[in-house]
Every structure is written in structure tokens, then in C-alpha cells.
Design an enzyme around this catalytic site. Sequence first.
Site, PDB file in Angstrom:
ATOM      1  N   SER A  64       1.228  -1.696  -0.254  1.00  0.00           N
ATOM      2  CA  SER A  64      -0.207   0.088  -0.067  1.00  0.00           C
ATOM      3  C   SER A  64       0.575   1.820   0.301  1.00  0.00           C
ATOM      4  O   SER A  64       1.989   1.301   0.632  1.00  0.00           O
ATOM      5  CB  SER A  64      -0.866  -0.285   1.377  1.00  0.00           C
ATOM      6  OG  SER A  64      -0.909   1.065   1.535  1.00  0.00           O
ATOM      7  N   LYS A  85       2.319  -4.004   6.598  1.00  0.00           N
ATOM      8  CA  LYS A  85       2.411  -3.645   4.358  1.00  0.00           C
ATOM      9  C   LYS A  85       4.487  -3.491   4.935  1.00  0.00           C
ATOM     10  O   LYS A  85       4.137  -3.918   3.852  1.00  0.00           O
ATOM     11  CB  LYS A  85       0.847  -2.634   4.247  1.00  0.00           C
ATOM     12  CG  LYS A  85      -0.006  -3.070   4.282  1.00  0.00           C
ATOM     13  CD  LYS A  85       0.523  -4.646   3.351  1.00  0.00           C
ATOM     14  CE  LYS A  85      -1.231  -4.760   3.332  1.00  0.00           C
ATOM     15  NZ  LYS A  85      -1.543  -6.143   2.767  1.00  0.00           N
ATOM     16  N   TYR A 138      -3.087  -1.116  10.509  1.00  0.00           N
ATOM     17  CA  TYR A 138      -2.939  -1.842   9.646  1.00  0.00           C
ATOM     18  C   TYR A 138      -1.832  -1.352   8.520  1.00  0.00           C
ATOM     19  O   TYR A 138      -0.967  -2.240   8.143  1.00  0.00           O
ATOM     20  CB  TYR A 138      -3.899  -1.546   8.426  1.00  0.00           C
ATOM     21  CG  TYR A 138      -3.737  -1.251   7.267  1.00  0.00           C
ATOM     22  CD1 TYR A 138      -4.139  -2.584   6.463  1.00  0.00           C
ATOM     23  CD2 TYR A 138      -4.243  -0.290   6.278  1.00  0.00           C
ATOM     24  CE1 TYR A 138      -4.107  -2.852   5.639  1.00  0.00           C
ATOM     25  CE2 TYR A 138      -3.423  -0.106   5.069  1.00  0.00           C
ATOM     26  CZ  TYR A 138      -4.526  -1.600   4.551  1.00  0.00           C
ATOM     27  OH  TYR A 138      -3.705  -1.693   3.177  1.00  0.00           O
TER      28      TYR A 138
HETATM   29  N1  UFG Z   1     -13.469  10.489   2.707  1.00  0.00           N
HETATM   30  C1  UFG Z   1     -14.585  11.393   2.670  1.00  0.00           C
HETATM   31  N2  UFG Z   1     -16.092  10.965   2.871  1.00  0.00           N
HETATM   32  C2  UFG Z   1     -16.050   9.773   3.513  1.00  0.00           C
HETATM   33  C3  UFG Z   1     -14.960   9.341   3.145  1.00  0.00           C
HETATM   34  C4  UFG Z   1     -13.607   9.481   2.674  1.00  0.00           C
HETATM   35  O1  UFG Z   1     -14.386  12.694   2.401  1.00  0.00           O
HETATM   36  O2  UFG Z   1     -16.923   9.290   3.556  1.00  0.00           O
HETATM   37  C5  UFG Z   1     -12.288  11.407   1.535  1.00  0.00           C
HETATM   38  C6  UFG Z   1     -11.288  11.339   2.716  1.00  0.00           C
HETATM   39  O3  UFG Z   1     -11.081  11.914   3.795  1.00  0.00           O
HETATM   40  C7  UFG Z   1     -10.023  10.950   1.146  1.00  0.00           C
HETATM   41  C8  UFG Z   1     -10.963  10.853   0.538  1.00  0.00           C
HETATM   42  O4  UFG Z   1     -12.148  10.808   0.477  1.00  0.00           O
HETATM   43  O5  UFG Z   1      -9.991  12.523   1.168  1.00  0.00           O
HETATM   44  C9  UFG Z   1     -10.379   8.846   0.573  1.00  0.00           C
HETATM   45  O6  UFG Z   1     -10.351   8.213   1.650  1.00  0.00           O
HETATM   46  P1  UFG Z   1     -10.686   6.805   1.522  1.00  0.00           P
HETATM   47  O7  UFG Z   1     -11.075   6.122   3.271  1.00  0.00           O
HETATM   48  O8  UFG Z   1     -11.107   6.046   0.108  1.00  0.00           O
HETATM   49  O9  UFG Z   1      -8.702   6.156   0.409  1.00  0.00           O
HETATM   50  P2  UFG Z   1      -7.947   6.801   2.102  1.00  0.00           P
HETATM   51  O10 UFG Z   1      -7.183   7.334   0.819  1.00  0.00           O
HETATM   52  O11 UFG Z   1      -8.215   7.051   2.890  1.00  0.00           O
HETATM   53  O12 UFG Z   1      -7.590   5.176   2.151  1.00  0.00           O
HETATM   54  C10 UFG Z   1      -6.905   4.202   1.423  1.00  0.00           C
HETATM   55  C11 UFG Z   1      -6.935   2.759   1.050  1.00  0.00           C
HETATM   56  C12 UFG Z   1      -6.597   2.416   3.065  1.00  0.00           C
HETATM   57  C13 UFG Z   1      -5.101   2.804   3.419  1.00  0.00           C
HETATM   58  C14 UFG Z   1      -4.912   4.026   2.893  1.00  0.00           C
HETATM   59  C15 UFG Z   1      -3.587   5.396   3.192  1.00  0.00           C
HETATM   60  O13 UFG Z   1      -8.250   3.007   1.222  1.00  0.00           O
HETATM   61  O14 UFG Z   1      -6.846   1.602   2.418  1.00  0.00           O
HETATM   62  O15 UFG Z   1      -5.396   4.344   1.686  1.00  0.00           O
HETATM   63  O16 UFG Z   1      -2.299   3.879   2.557  1.00  0.00           O
HETATM   64  F1  UFG Z   1      -4.753   2.797   4.452  1.00  0.00           F
END
Ligand code: UFG
Length: 338
Positions: free
Chosen positions: A125, A154, A150
Site C-alpha cells: 500500500s 504492510k 494496518y
Molecule cells: N472521504 C470522504 N468521505 C468519506 C470517505 C472518504 O470525504 O465518507 C475522503 C477521505 O477524506 C479521503 C478520500 O475520500 O480524502 C479517500 O478516502 P478513502 O477512505 O477512500 O481512502 P484513503 O486514501 O483514506 O485510504 C486508502 C486505503 C486504505 C489505506 C490508506 C493509506 O483505502 O486502505 O489509503 O494507505 F490504508
Amino acid sequence: MKILVTGGLGFIGSHTVVELQNVGYEVIVIDDLSNSSEKVLDGIEAITGVRPIFEKLDLREKSKVQDFFKRYKDIDGVIHFAASKAVGESVENPLLYYENNVGALVYVLKEMIAMDKANFIFSSSRTVYGRLDNRPMSEDLPLMPAESPYGNTKKIGEEILKDVCKVNTNLSVISLRYFNPVGAHPSAEIGELPLGVPQNLVPYITQTAMGLRDELSVFGGDWPTKDGTCVRDYINVVDLAKAHVTALRRLLDSKNESNFEFYNLGTGDGNTVLEVIESFERVSGTKLNYRIVDKRPGDDAMAYADTRKANEILGWKAESTLDDSMRSAWNWEQKIRS
Ligand code: UFG
């Protein structure tokens, strides 16, 4: 050629099984069904015409892992997806994550180093880079202290693989560092199946549009980005799956330059949360109910990949657009609720 795909009924796993079968590999799937369903086998069969061999197996059970590898002595490669992946859950229950993501990895590797030649693709990741705003994440950056259990699994996973590869030269590993996997198969036969309330942006969007959630909370509107919402690199799951086949081929053909390689898998472009919403509205023709709320703890402003290494060395490049991903995610959501 026989390929073992652990976690092969999960989101990225199932799409990879399809791509492997599309180019003629024989696939054996292991999955413990803790976050997936046997029905995914029907979807894989509907797309490819082939039902992979399936074994329900929990890789934390060492004796069962040993028994599996005794029964399948002729495996040419392993793609290891089986792992837990929810950041918040890992904070609540770190031992589950260390057991699932690190313990199981060790058991599989123990069997693999006993093979004459073992090829292994690891699901990593972008979290291994930690926070790094305002510039693309490239593979020459050092691994940073993890921000969650998590993320630590990784990072530790990669470190274990690197150490094992130093002494076990019969083992060749490619670790693939994913950015934000999204979308579904264009056939709408397989896609993401989040348990309960989705934690990730795209399934939350599609469930909100479907009426399963009232509104999407956009976490933060004053990040230092072009529209104030966070930037991520959204990589289409089929493109991602194809990268696994390309990486595996590199190992099977002994084209790898070292027995431990690692590559970013992203598009190389970042999109804000508002751009993702706009894309969804464009392709679905629906208006999304959303509201900008406080920042989510642990988020960072920007994360996007430098993809030159994967482009140049693996010869892989993401092809789908964000609109393609949002369209397939929406088609999939509509199909599973119909
Ligand atoms: N977001 C929202 N509302 C939501 C969900 C997400 O605004 O309900 C935003 C988050 O703030 C972020 C973006 O959408 O800016 C993406 O969020 P995700 O949760 O989809 O993905 P992340 O980038 O936070 O997480 C990803 C992977 C995880 C991993 C992480 C860090 O999904 O498994 O990157 O590597 F851990």
C-alpha cells in the site's frame, strides 16, 4: 501454469483471478470468506467461462497451510491478497491485523522457501510512504513509520520479504504498492462488497446515490489543495488486476533484476474528493447529496503516485479514466441492489 491467489474472492483478488484466467492461467483461490462471498465465484465464471478451484481456508491455521502446499506441489506462483484492510479496525484490534497480515504471510512464505523456484506477488500500500504532501510518492523514498497497525503490517510485510529474499534466492518477490483502488468489472459481474457502512469514498458515494445512506460527508474543505478537499490517486481495479498479471509474468520469465522488487500502482494523477463527486454525477446523471464536514483524523491532504518505475520497467500503465471507474462502480452498485 498454476497460480494460487489468496484472498481471491475479495475486491482486488477477484478482478485479478479474472485477468489471470483471461490469459490462460489455471487459478486456485484460497479465501476464508471473512470479508467476501462464495457467490463471487459465479461472477468470475460468468466473465471468464471458468470456475477457479476454490478452497475455504484460514491462513492463520499453520497446519492447514502446510497441508495445502503438500497437496499442491506444482504451484508456479502465488499472489497474496488475503489480509484485513480497515485502518480504523486495525487501531481497535491490532492483534487481528498482526495475525492476519503478518502471521499468515510467514506461514505461506515458510512453505514457499521450500520450493525449487517460488514466485510471490505481495499486496502492499502507498501507506508505507507515510505523509508526503505536495509531491508524488516515488519508490526511492524510504519507508516511513506507519500511521496505523494496518499500515504497519504492510511495512513489516515488505521488510519480512526483503529479509527472506536475501537468504532464499529461490524466492522472487514483487511488492505492489496500491494507491486508491476503485471501480468494478465493466460487466458488473464482480465489484467491491463492503461489509456494513463503507469506510472508503467510492462505495460511500454509490450507496448514497442508491439511497442506502442519507448523505456523503466530505471530510474537510480547507485542505491546501485546489478546491480544499483531499487529493488521492484513484486507480481502476481492472488496471490494477492487470498489473498483477504483468508482475507475475516478469517473475515467471525470470526477467526481474533482483529477487525483491517493488512498484507503485496508481495513475500518477490526483483527484480531489469534489472531482470524484463531479465525475460520479456526470456518468450517473444523478445529483449526489453531500456536505463538507470536519476533517477525518489521520487523513492527509495529498497522496498520488510517481508511476514511472511501473511504466518503464514493468511496462504497465493505467488505462481507465476516473469516469470509467465511477461508471463501473455505479453499474455494479445498481446490479447488486436490483
Ligand atoms: N472521504 C470522504 N468521505 C468519506 C470517505 C472518504 O470525504 O465518507 C475522503 C477521505 O477524506 C479521503 C478520500 O475520500 O480524502 C479517500 O478516502 P478513502 O477512505 O477512500 O481512502 P484513503 O486514501 O483514506 O485510504 C486508502 C486505503 C486504505 C489505506 C490508506 C493509506 O483505502 O486502505 O489509503 O494507505 F490504508
